[in-house]
Scaffold this active site. Structure first.
Site: not given
Ligand code: CTP
Ligand code: CA
Length: 226
Positions: A33-36
């Site tokens: 995942a990306n950081r968001s």
């Protein structure tokens, strides 16, 4: 004030907003995942609904509550997000604030990968569909206003200009997510609105204020185009 058209400048408009990360499974218990946090995308959905738009928010996994008066579709992966976006069309404005994972594991395991005899797993990655570019490049049913985001750690405006051209969208809202900016996960944001006509760099504001300013600008743009 609710009946004052100036207070509801997006009345009669349909909008979709993507927000949050996507999760790309490695096996049933692990993901990429990306950081968001989803804070900026959710704030835009909330501000647009307050401005009178009929809003569909397509959200990856976040810890935020669903905003009121918004239709929320919860998804996990980039491919699920693309399908939900296509199902929400047609719209007048499409805003792509999600931090979509660029890659997924080619064949996610059906069982948990175990440590041990087989050694370190090698993950084969394949590129995910570009949801923003897919919508911006539609030959029929393209939303009249397509807005992308760009999280950059350096050369913020330059990279945003290149993304605008590459993806075929109308605006890129570029934000500086370098560690020193404090944007990531925080409540404030410094954005540059990049269009084919130029760049507007806004002062640091709360993500709520950025959302309200973006919604006001969207309403003005749609009104100008009639
Ligand atoms: N985006 C998307 N689908 C993807 C990747 C990105 O819809 N598979 C959207 C994001 O929601 C954002 C914009 O494209 O609105 C820019 O995302 P970004 O990650 O900055 O751009 P990329 O083209 O993926 O480039 P890179 O990560 O290499 O900088
Ligand atoms: Ca990316």
């Amino acid at each position: 004030a609710a009946r004052d058209p100036a207070a509801r400048p997006l009345a009669g408009m349909k909008m979709l907003v993507t927000s949050g990360p996507t999760h790309e499974p490695i096996d049933p218990v692990r993901y990429i995942a990306n950081r968001s946090s989803g804070k900026q995308g959710h704030a835009i959905a909330r501000a647009a609904a307050a401005a009178g738009a009929a809003v569909t928010l397509i959200s990856g996994p976040v810890t935020l509550a669903d905003p009121p008066c918004v239709t929320v579709v919860h998804v996990e992966s980039a491919r699920d997000m693309l399908a939900a976006v296509e199902a929400a069309l047609p719209v007048d404005v499409a805003v792509f604030a999600a931090a979509v994972a660029d890659w997924r594991v080619a064949s996610a395991g059906a069982q948990k990968i175990k440590k041990g005899a087989a050694g370190t797993p090698q993950l084969d990655l394949v590129e995910n569909p570009d949801i923003l570019a897919t919508v911006a490049r539609r030959t029929s049913g393209r939303p009249p206003l397509v807005v992308g985001f760009a999280a950059e750690t350096e050369h913020v405006v330059d990279n945003a200009r290149k993304k605008l051209a590459r993806k075929g969208c109308d605006w890129i809202v570029a934000n500086d997510v370098s560690a020193e900016s404090g944007v990531m996960g925080g409540d404030r944001n410094t954005v540059h609105v990049v269009t084919r006509d130029g760049v507007d760099s806004w002062p640091i504001q709360s993500k709520e204020e950025v959302a309200q300013a973006l919604v006001a600008r969207m309403a003005a743009t749609l009104k100008d185009r009639g």
